[in-house]
Design a protein around this motif. Sequence first.
Motif, PDB file in Angstrom:
ATOM      1  N   SER A 195      -4.738  -2.074   4.428  1.00 57.19           N
ATOM      2  CA  SER A 195      -5.130  -0.712   4.745  1.00 57.19           C
ATOM      3  C   SER A 195      -4.096  -0.108   5.686  1.00 57.19           C
ATOM      4  O   SER A 195      -3.269  -0.822   6.258  1.00 57.19           O
ATOM      5  N   LEU A 248       4.566   0.463  -3.841  1.00 57.99           N
ATOM      6  CA  LEU A 248       3.957  -0.809  -4.232  1.00 57.99           C
ATOM      7  C   LEU A 248       4.998  -1.839  -4.669  1.00 57.99           C
ATOM      8  O   LEU A 248       4.807  -2.572  -5.635  1.00 57.99           O
ATOM      9  N   ILE A 267       0.840  -1.187   0.000  1.00 59.16           N
ATOM     10  CA  ILE A 267       0.000   0.000   0.000  1.00 59.16           C
ATOM     11  C   ILE A 267       0.877   1.239   0.000  1.00 59.16           C
ATOM     12  O   ILE A 267       1.907   1.292   0.668  1.00 59.16           O
ATOM     13  N   THR A 276      -2.925   0.291  -4.026  1.00 65.81           N
ATOM     14  CA  THR A 276      -2.650  -0.998  -3.395  1.00 65.81           C
ATOM     15  C   THR A 276      -2.294  -2.018  -4.455  1.00 65.81           C
ATOM     16  O   THR A 276      -2.612  -1.853  -5.627  1.00 65.81           O
ATOM     17  N   TYR A 291      -1.767  -6.532  -4.802  1.00 64.98           N
ATOM     18  CA  TYR A 291      -1.915  -7.820  -4.150  1.00 64.98           C
ATOM     19  C   TYR A 291      -1.296  -8.930  -4.980  1.00 64.98           C
ATOM     20  O   TYR A 291      -1.319  -8.887  -6.211  1.00 64.98           O
TER      21      TYR A 291
END
Length: 123
Positions: free
Chosen positions: A71, A103, A51, A58, A60
């Motif tokens: 978060s 990131l 993040i 964000t 993943y």
Amino acid sequence: QVQLVESGGGLVQAGGSLRLSCAASGRTFSSIAMGWFRQAPGKEREFVAAISWSGAETDYAPSAKGRFTISRDNAKNTMNLQMNSLTPEDTAVYFCAAGFVGLGTQAYEYNSWGQGTQVTVSA
């Protein structure tokens, strides 16, 4: 110059949820981004989620998309990872990290690490 401490790990059944937290101290505001990595026995440390400092961006890992939510709350100097629909493959020590790469998905892109919190998912 950021100190990180993870918490929230534990033992859950497959399909359950856990919420991991990372408390930061020191030069917190010098960090551009923060992320979560995990490492299972006999495996290399792998990226889970990242993040940006503002929280606007964000990223993943494919294994985490749709199940995990990252978060952060800069006012409280904390970062969280909500993990849902857990499977035994999620069993690992989870580490939070801070760095200057936005990131970043590689461990070498982070320069501050916590000591980890164990997450165990039973079948």
